[in-house]
Design a protein around this motif. Structure first.
Motif, PDB file in Angstrom:
ATOM      1  N   THR A   1       0.835  -1.201   0.000  1.00  0.00           N
ATOM      2  CA  THR A   1       0.000   0.000   0.000  1.00  0.00           C
ATOM      3  C   THR A   1       0.870   1.252   0.000  1.00  0.00           C
ATOM      4  O   THR A   1       0.630   2.196  -0.772  1.00  0.00           O
ATOM      5  N   SER A   2       1.890   1.287   0.850  1.00  0.00           N
ATOM      6  CA  SER A   2       2.776   2.450   0.922  1.00  0.00           C
ATOM      7  C   SER A   2       3.560   2.640  -0.370  1.00  0.00           C
ATOM      8  O   SER A   2       3.796   3.762  -0.806  1.00  0.00           O
ATOM      9  N   GLY A   3       3.955   1.536  -0.999  1.00  0.00           N
ATOM     10  CA  GLY A   3       4.760   1.618  -2.209  1.00  0.00           C
ATOM     11  C   GLY A   3       3.972   1.698  -3.493  1.00  0.00           C
ATOM     12  O   GLY A   3       4.557   1.853  -4.569  1.00  0.00           O
ATOM     13  N   GLY A   4       2.642   1.576  -3.402  1.00  0.00           N
ATOM     14  CA  GLY A   4       1.831   1.620  -4.610  1.00  0.00           C
ATOM     15  C   GLY A   4       2.003   0.400  -5.484  1.00  0.00           C
ATOM     16  O   GLY A   4       1.917   0.477  -6.715  1.00  0.00           O
TER      17      GLY A   4
ATOM     18  N   GLU B   1       9.505   5.380  -1.060  1.00  0.00           N
ATOM     19  CA  GLU B   1      10.854   5.859  -1.347  1.00  0.00           C
ATOM     20  C   GLU B   1      10.810   6.853  -2.503  1.00  0.00           C
ATOM     21  O   GLU B   1       9.897   6.832  -3.336  1.00  0.00           O
ATOM     22  N   MET B   2      11.794   7.718  -2.581  1.00  0.00           N
ATOM     23  CA  MET B   2      11.821   8.741  -3.625  1.00  0.00           C
ATOM     24  C   MET B   2      12.242   8.179  -4.978  1.00  0.00           C
ATOM     25  O   MET B   2      11.880   8.726  -6.020  1.00  0.00           O
ATOM     26  N   ARG B   3      12.994   7.118  -4.970  1.00  0.00           N
ATOM     27  CA  ARG B   3      13.446   6.533  -6.227  1.00  0.00           C
ATOM     28  C   ARG B   3      12.259   5.983  -7.024  1.00  0.00           C
ATOM     29  O   ARG B   3      11.378   5.338  -6.473  1.00  0.00           O
ATOM     30  N   GLY B   4      12.251   6.264  -8.326  1.00  0.00           N
ATOM     31  CA  GLY B   4      11.232   5.690  -9.194  1.00  0.00           C
ATOM     32  C   GLY B   4       9.892   6.378  -9.152  1.00  0.00           C
ATOM     33  O   GLY B   4       8.906   5.835  -9.685  1.00  0.00           O
ATOM     34  N   LEU B   5       9.792   7.548  -8.553  1.00  0.00           N
ATOM     35  CA  LEU B   5       8.532   8.283  -8.577  1.00  0.00           C
ATOM     36  C   LEU B   5       8.219   8.742 -10.002  1.00  0.00           C
ATOM     37  O   LEU B   5       9.119   8.909 -10.822  1.00  0.00           O
TER      38      LEU B   5
ATOM     39  N   TRP C   1      -2.220   7.757  -9.892  1.00  0.00           N
ATOM     40  CA  TRP C   1      -0.859   8.279  -9.871  1.00  0.00           C
ATOM     41  C   TRP C   1       0.010   7.417  -8.962  1.00  0.00           C
ATOM     42  O   TRP C   1      -0.299   7.238  -7.771  1.00  0.00           O
ATOM     43  N   ASP C   2       1.078   6.859  -9.513  1.00  0.00           N
ATOM     44  CA  ASP C   2       2.061   6.093  -8.759  1.00  0.00           C
ATOM     45  C   ASP C   2       1.455   4.876  -8.055  1.00  0.00           C
ATOM     46  O   ASP C   2       2.028   4.348  -7.116  1.00  0.00           O
ATOM     47  N   GLY C   3       0.280   4.417  -8.512  1.00  0.00           N
ATOM     48  CA  GLY C   3      -0.363   3.268  -7.881  1.00  0.00           C
ATOM     49  C   GLY C   3      -0.951   3.562  -6.520  1.00  0.00           C
ATOM     50  O   GLY C   3      -1.561   2.682  -5.906  1.00  0.00           O
ATOM     51  N   ARG C   4      -0.818   4.810  -6.032  1.00  0.00           N
ATOM     52  CA  ARG C   4      -1.195   5.129  -4.651  1.00  0.00           C
ATOM     53  C   ARG C   4      -2.310   6.154  -4.514  1.00  0.00           C
ATOM     54  O   ARG C   4      -2.954   6.236  -3.474  1.00  0.00           O
ATOM     55  N   ARG C   5      -2.511   6.971  -5.548  1.00  0.00           N
ATOM     56  CA  ARG C   5      -3.452   8.079  -5.432  1.00  0.00           C
ATOM     57  C   ARG C   5      -4.343   8.151  -6.667  1.00  0.00           C
ATOM     58  O   ARG C   5      -3.849   8.072  -7.803  1.00  0.00           O
ATOM     59  N   GLN C   6      -5.621   8.340  -6.445  1.00  0.00           N
ATOM     60  CA  GLN C   6      -6.535   8.600  -7.558  1.00  0.00           C
ATOM     61  C   GLN C   6      -6.738  10.106  -7.657  1.00  0.00           C
ATOM     62  O   GLN C   6      -7.069  10.769  -6.672  1.00  0.00           O
ATOM     63  N   ILE C   7      -6.530  10.628  -8.852  1.00  0.00           N
ATOM     64  CA  ILE C   7      -6.585  12.066  -9.074  1.00  0.00           C
ATOM     65  C   ILE C   7      -7.995  12.482  -9.481  1.00  0.00           C
ATOM     66  O   ILE C   7      -8.558  11.955 -10.445  1.00  0.00           O
TER      67      ILE C   7
END
Length: 455
Positions: free
Chosen positions: A280-283, A326-330, A342-348
């Motif tokens: 969940t945290s990593g998307g 993590e910041m890498r791969g955003l 967005w990023d597997g974690r947020r729906q815009i």
């Protein structure tokens, strides 16, 4: 197997709530054709005003598929059933074709359901399909690294895109019983030649289940699926309780775990909860495998650490165990349209009339200038988590954020329970509900069972 009386449909559909109608996925094969006719029979008797729409997906992968779709349309016209043919358009992948076809199929079915205001999709998967699925997963050792989760097989209900329920009412019915029903109805069906093409995994497995020895193997596979489904549900329930007891969210994108989680009696459930929270945290669409989850849990029990798994930084300090992206791969700055993920974690969700907004990670520089409330959580961790949140590109690039950030964004970024965002099997409902409550994701729609309410 279900023991049906003279009315085959009663035992199959009596527990399902059809008050909002149903989309029936009908390919023209025996299973889906029988499903459609049985469902029509049931609705005519119990809910004649319920909307029923049959949808045939033409994947365009072989000759004859268009003719089969037209045959379904003819049958529906004869039976007074609304019907749509939807084509999977565009270039097809050279690898992973079955998975891509499945994705396209459910996307098209969901689109048809939403267009009609229907939240329920019904498919014709049978106990034969269930046995094949479980045995393929076992033979592939898919479940070996996941403590048997895959051996539960297909769930009786699956939530698609956190919105549409896919229900499989025929999982307790053998294919032969459905074909016998169609013969009594004097209704034919199409035979997909790929179902007998042993170049594919499922037809090979299907061939091994023929005959007396195959029947015994099928019975054993179905018993295994039932046992593992119960075990998976209990594991998810226990993990969900642990999330509610030991997890909190001190800032957007930052999860804190109470170190007491490491000493609970049910370590299996604790490891599972950790794996789902990492995804969940990593998307991530899938949690890290069982072995990696157990290894990380063991390292956490040994003391303070900072590690990365599933795109998630795991930071164990005196203040607690913290998880953040993590910041890498955003994602790089890109135009996002309404309802995009967005990023597997947020729906815009866009707030203005724009067709798209240029969105990028908020960034460390902007986060460093952002005022955060002081408390038990180290401000550096809160800023690190916020740096990985989505923002308008101009906000991320200028020297500091707007005073009313994130209200000035022009969009809302709603949390997504990444490992369950696309497909959520009913086995995992309790755990998904707990994680959704933790991160502030949208509540789950109620199961489409009679008498079931959202919770």
């Amino acid at each position: 197997m279900l023991d049906f009386g003279p009315d085959l449909s009663t035992g199959i559909f009596s527990h399902i709530d059809f008050s909002n109608g149903a989309v029936a996925a009908v390919s023209g094969g025996s299973d889906s054709t029988a499903l459609l006719l049985l469902l029509k029979q049931h609705l005519d008797k119990t809910a004649p005003s319920a909307k029923l729409l049959a949808v045939t997906i033409d994947h365009g992968l072989r000759q004859g598929s268009a003719d089969e779709a037209r045959a379904v349309a003819k049958l529906c016209a004869e039976r007074g059933i609304a019907h749509r043919i939807l084509a999977w358009a565009g270039e097809k992948p050279s690898t992973g074709l079955p998975a891509a076809a499945r994705e396209a199929r459910y996307r098209l079915l969901a689109g048809a359901a939403r267009a009609e205001g229907i939240g329920l999709i019904v498919t014709g998967h049978t106990s034969d399909d269930q046995a094949e699925t479980v045995l393929m997963r076992r033979d592939r050792n898919d479940a070996a690294g996941d403590e048997g989760r895959g051996l539960a097989g297909m769930a009786p209900a699956t939530l698609h895109d956190w919105h549409d329920w896919i229900v499989r009412p025929l999982l307790g019915v053998r294919r032969q019983a459905l074909r016998d029903f169609l013969r009594r109805q004097q209704v034919g069906w199409a035979e997909d030649p790929t179902n007998a093409d042993e170049a594919f995994e499922r037809p090979r497995m299907r061939a091994t289940l023929a005959g007396e020895a195959g029947a015994r193997r099928m019975t054993e596979a179905l018993a295994l699926a039932a046992r593992e489904a119960g075990a998976r549900t209990r594991l998810g329930d226990a993990a969900g309780c642990l999330v509610e007891r030991f997890a909190s969210q001190p800032a957007a994108g930052l999860i804190r775990l109470d170190p007491a989680l490491l000493s609970v009696a049910d370590e299996r459930a604790a490891v599972y909860a950790l794996r789902i929270l990492l995804a969940t945290s990593g998307g991530m669409a899938f949690p890290p495998d069982q072995a990696r989850g157990e290894a990380l849990f063991g390292r956490l029990k040994a003391g303070f650490l900072c590690a990365t798994l599933s795109r998630t930084v795991v930071d164990f300090r005196r203040a607690g165990i913290f998880l953040r992206r993590e910041m890498r791969g955003l994602p790089v700055a890109a135009a996002m349209v309404d309802a995009a993920i967005w990023d597997g974690r947020r729906q815009i969700t866009l707030n203005d009339a724009s067709n798209a907004l240029l969105i990028a990670p908020f960034g460390a520089a902007a986060a460093k200038r952002l005022a955060v409330a002081r408390g038990e959580t180290p401000p550096s961790l809160m800023r690190a988590a916020l740096a990985a949140e989505p923002a308008l590109q101009q906000t991320a690039e200028r020297g500091g954020p707007a005073a009313d950030w994130p209200a000035s964004q022009g969009f809302v970024a709603s949390p997504v329970v990444a490992p369950f965002g696309r497909f959520l099997p009913s086995f995992d409902l309790a755990l998904a509900r707990s994680v959704a409550g933790l991160i502030g994701a949208a509540p789950l729609p109620a199961l489409p069972w009679r008498g079931h309410s959202a919770g």
